[in-house]
Scaffold this motif. Structure first.
Motif, PDB file in Angstrom:
ATOM      1  N   PRO A  31       0.813  -1.216   0.000  1.00  0.00           N
ATOM      2  CA  PRO A  31       0.000   0.000   0.000  1.00  0.00           C
ATOM      3  C   PRO A  31       0.845   1.264   0.000  1.00  0.00           C
ATOM      4  O   PRO A  31       1.848   1.359   0.706  1.00  0.00           O
ATOM      5  N   ASN A  32       0.447   2.212  -0.819  1.00  0.00           N
ATOM      6  CA  ASN A  32       1.073   3.528  -0.877  1.00  0.00           C
ATOM      7  C   ASN A  32       2.562   3.501  -1.200  1.00  0.00           C
ATOM      8  O   ASN A  32       3.304   4.434  -0.854  1.00  0.00           O
ATOM      9  N   SER A  36       3.646   9.072  -5.829  1.00  0.00           N
ATOM     10  CA  SER A  36       4.577  10.201  -5.822  1.00  0.00           C
ATOM     11  C   SER A  36       3.931  11.365  -5.071  1.00  0.00           C
ATOM     12  O   SER A  36       2.764  11.309  -4.709  1.00  0.00           O
ATOM     13  N   PHE A  37       4.677  12.416  -4.855  1.00  0.00           N
ATOM     14  CA  PHE A  37       4.141  13.586  -4.154  1.00  0.00           C
ATOM     15  C   PHE A  37       2.946  14.165  -4.908  1.00  0.00           C
ATOM     16  O   PHE A  37       1.973  14.625  -4.310  1.00  0.00           O
ATOM     17  N   PHE A  38       3.012  14.139  -6.230  1.00  0.00           N
ATOM     18  CA  PHE A  38       1.892  14.658  -7.027  1.00  0.00           C
ATOM     19  C   PHE A  38       0.648  13.798  -6.821  1.00  0.00           C
ATOM     20  O   PHE A  38      -0.451  14.317  -6.656  1.00  0.00           O
ATOM     21  N   ASP A  39       0.843  12.463  -6.842  1.00  0.00           N
ATOM     22  CA  ASP A  39      -0.299  11.556  -6.680  1.00  0.00           C
ATOM     23  C   ASP A  39      -0.969  11.770  -5.328  1.00  0.00           C
ATOM     24  O   ASP A  39      -2.172  11.603  -5.174  1.00  0.00           O
ATOM     25  N   ALA A  40      -0.155  12.136  -4.324  1.00  0.00           N
ATOM     26  CA  ALA A  40      -0.699  12.353  -2.985  1.00  0.00           C
ATOM     27  C   ALA A  40      -1.228  13.768  -2.841  1.00  0.00           C
ATOM     28  O   ALA A  40      -1.688  14.161  -1.777  1.00  0.00           O
ATOM     29  N   SER A  41      -1.132  14.527  -3.946  1.00  0.00           N
ATOM     30  CA  SER A  41      -1.636  15.890  -3.982  1.00  0.00           C
ATOM     31  C   SER A  41      -0.969  16.808  -2.976  1.00  0.00           C
ATOM     32  O   SER A  41      -1.615  17.676  -2.382  1.00  0.00           O
ATOM     33  N   LEU A  42       0.311  16.617  -2.780  1.00  0.00           N
ATOM     34  CA  LEU A  42       1.019  17.530  -1.887  1.00  0.00           C
ATOM     35  C   LEU A  42       1.189  18.868  -2.589  1.00  0.00           C
ATOM     36  O   LEU A  42       1.399  18.920  -3.795  1.00  0.00           O
TER      37      LEU A  42
ATOM     38  N   GLU B  67       9.558   7.894  -9.966  1.00  0.00           N
ATOM     39  CA  GLU B  67       9.162   8.344  -8.628  1.00  0.00           C
ATOM     40  C   GLU B  67       8.425   7.233  -7.902  1.00  0.00           C
ATOM     41  O   GLU B  67       8.144   6.182  -8.442  1.00  0.00           O
ATOM     42  N   GLY B  68       8.066   7.532  -6.665  1.00  0.00           N
ATOM     43  CA  GLY B  68       7.316   6.585  -5.854  1.00  0.00           C
ATOM     44  C   GLY B  68       8.241   6.003  -4.807  1.00  0.00           C
ATOM     45  O   GLY B  68       9.322   6.516  -4.566  1.00  0.00           O
ATOM     46  N   ASN B  69       7.801   4.923  -4.192  1.00  0.00           N
ATOM     47  CA  ASN B  69       8.626   4.271  -3.176  1.00  0.00           C
ATOM     48  C   ASN B  69       8.992   5.184  -2.014  1.00  0.00           C
ATOM     49  O   ASN B  69      10.132   5.188  -1.542  1.00  0.00           O
ATOM     50  N   CYS B  70       8.055   6.011  -1.585  1.00  0.00           N
ATOM     51  CA  CYS B  70       8.342   6.904  -0.460  1.00  0.00           C
ATOM     52  C   CYS B  70       7.212   6.837   0.554  1.00  0.00           C
ATOM     53  O   CYS B  70       6.758   7.862   1.070  1.00  0.00           O
TER      54      CYS B  70
END
Lengths: 495, 108
Positions: A31-32, A36-42, B67-70
């Motif tokens: 999960p999660n 990315s930061f964009f996907d999480a809407s930061l 990206e990802g993996n954070c």
């Protein structure tokens, strides 16, 4: 009553990364972890369009005979939900990437494969949009768990006009779309993995009157359930109206266990999505051979003509080619393409045998396929390989065994014990008797023992001959060639 | 054209804004009047512009995973988490109906 069915189909684009970000697209990951930061809407993040997603949408639009909009726009669709972190979805509401196409599909009349009818459904548009994350409802603790791995994955929404009239048509149209998407590679379109999701819009009206109020049915997870849900909802609406009730313009969910549609909870009145242009994305410009700009970096250019030239053969073309090349019937072509890997299997058998494709197809569709279906196996999982089947058919073609014997051998091969057809024939003594004298003797014995039947035949009743042939078969334990036996019997009877 | 209570209530539901007091509503009223000035321009046959970026080039990214993996970093901001999931209420909790809210709009 005239039922009217339209469909909105969301197909996940087959790509490495998401529509507007560089995080990975993958089913079933921790999960999660693909967020990315964009996907999480930061705050401070911006969308960057993935070229592969654009190409996938163009391919799909071309395959569905659409006009490709050389200039299309992105918009924001606003609504609040825990799996939509930005509070809006980036979609294409005003000017989508492709419009005004069509899809042809076939259905059987009265469930008879031999009577297939071609129908067409108009494609209103295809648009690029973001997928949302996934919500897991934990009712015991009164909370929802949110996984954003799916948030931002590229989707193609294919909108089909309400040209369909029942569950069978809806399922057939979606099946054909699925095959097209898989052939193009633009989406793997596996419904069970959520890569292809269908919402149905259903209403009924009397002929001549205008369309009735429609309901939207969601939560349909398979083609079978799609047909069931559509047919159930049509019935429900008809019964409701005939009892003097009214249809609410609502969203309903399909309950697969009960086989019915139920109103969806959590719908607070009519939604207003307050569409607005996506301010962070300029218009998407596509080019063709004529409009190709001279000085632009190739990587920045999507050339519609270039994509058009490289489209693979669509299912309808593949079917036509199979019919022409092998002399099989259209419905055979349909079944071959409908089962994953079956066309390849068939063509491999044809390559390895002298038997005519027209005869081979019978063995593939009547024998092999029904075994596979009975045991719920895919073609890839078949214990009988194309090599083994070709081997068996060669024995039959060389008249070393009868077709009844061949079926027995196939049943043995199915057990997957590693024996070859030849070994099985020897083991079970299924070879046709090649010695003509021996056959003649048996025929004579049968004739001698069936006085009444012989008289009937000589009197002109040819049907009784079949009884004699049957008796010879019994005597030889199925090891005689029926055509040859018939010849010998007729010769003897005319003497 | 007056902005009605129904419209204000609907806006509060949709956008979760709070007009709070007469001054807030007045400000909205003035903003609408300000924007209405656009109607004075004859725009027949003119394509609407929705962004000054309209003739910029839309950059296309290569389909690579970058990206990802954070997970840890992302979950750092979450008030509540369960294993590696974000936690949210069971469903949308809509704003209570106008009659049931203590809001300035009630009095209008």
């Amino acid at each position: 009553w005239v039922p009217v069915v339209g469909l909105e189909i969301h197909a996940q684009i087959s790509s490495n990364s998401k529509l507007f970000s560089g995080s990975q697209v993958q089913f079933a990951a921790a999960p999660n972890s693909l967020v990315s930061f964009f996907d999480a809407s930061l705050p401070g993040t911006l969308p960057v369009l993935n070229r592969r997603c654009v190409e996938a949408a163009v391919m799909t639009g071309l395959a569905l005979n659409c006009s490709i909009n050389k200039r299309s726009l992105f918009d924001r669709k606003h609504y609040f939900y825990a799996d939509l972190p930005a509070g809006y979805q980036i979609t294409q509401q005003r000017v989508p990437i492709a419009v005004n196409g069509s899809l042809s599909y076939s259905i059987c009349i009265d469930n008879k494969m031999s009577q297939m009818v071609t129908k067409t459904v108009r494609i209103k548009q295809i648009q690029l949009e973001q997928d949302s994350g996934k919500s897991l409802h934990d009712d015991t603790r009164n909370q929802t768990l949110v996984d954003l791995n799916r948030a931002g994955v590229g989707l193609m929404e294919v909108v089909m006009e309400p040209d369909m009239c029942c569950g069978e048509e809806a399922a057939a149209a979606v099946r054909e779309l699925q095959l097209i998407l898989q052939t193009l590679g633009s989406s793997q379109a596996v419904m069970a993995e959520g890569q292809l999701r269908v919402d149905a819009n259903i209403s009924v009206h009397h002929p001549g009157e205008h369309y009735g109020v429609r309901t939207e049915v969601k939560n349909i997870n398979s083609l079978r359930f799609l047909a069931k849900a559509v047919d159930y909802e049509i019935q429900r609406q008809i019964e409701e109206l005939e009892n003097g009730g009214t249809i609410l313009n609502e969203t309903r969910a399909f309950d697969s266990k009960l086989g019915c549609t139920v109103p969806m909870r959590d719908k607070e009145g009519k939604q207003d999505y307050r569409f607005m242009p996506e301010p962070n994305l300029p218009p998407l410009i596509l080019y063709d051979a004529k409009s190709l700009p001279a000085n632009m970096n190739h990587q920045q250019v999507v050339n519609v003509d270039w994509i058009h030239e490289r489209l693979p053969d669509l299912p309808s073309v593949k079917r036509a080619k199979l019919v022409e090349r092998y002399g099989i019937l259209p419905e055979h072509g349909f079944t071959l393409l409908n089962e994953d890997g079956l066309t390849e299997f068939f063509e491999n058998v044809v390559k390895q045998t002298q038997m005519k494709p027209k005869k081979v197809i019978g063995w593939i569709l009547n024998d092999l396929l029904s075994y596979l279906k009975q045991h719920s196996l895919t073609v890839k999982e078949s214990p009988v390989s194309s090599f083994l089947l070709a081997d068996l058919l060669n024995l039959l073609e060389k008249k070393e065994i009868s077709s009844t014997a061949a079926k027995q051998v196939l049943a043995e091969l199915w057990k997957g014990e590693g024996k070859t057809p030849f070994e099985i024939v020897k083991e079970k003594k299924l070879e046709l008797i090649q010695d003509q004298k021996e056959l003649e003797q048996i025929c004579q014995a049968v004739i001698d023992g069936q006085e009444n039947e012989v008289m009937a035949i000589k009197a002109g009743n040819q049907k009784v001959l079949n009884k004699l042939i049957g008796l010879v078969q019994r005597e030889t334990q199925g090891r005689s060639n029926p055509a040859l036996v018939k010849q010998l019997l007729e010769k003897k009877l005319s003497e | 054209q007056e902005v009605t209570v129904e419209v204000l209530d609907r806006l509060e539901h949709l956008a979760l804004v709070d007009f709070r007091d007469a001054e807030g509503v007045e400000r909205l009223q003035k903003a609408i009047q300000f924007a209405d000035q656009l109607h004075e321009v004859n725009t027949d046959g003119v394509e609407p512009m929705d962004s000054v970026l309209e003739d910029r080039c839309l950059y296309l990214r290569e389909d690579d995973v970058t990206e990802g993996n954070c997970t840890k970093e992302l979950l750092k901001n979450a008030r509540e988490k369960v294993e590696e999931y974000f936690v949210a209420p069971p469903g949308n909790i809509p704003l209570p109906k106008l009659e049931e809210r203590e809001t300035f709009l009630q009095g209008s």
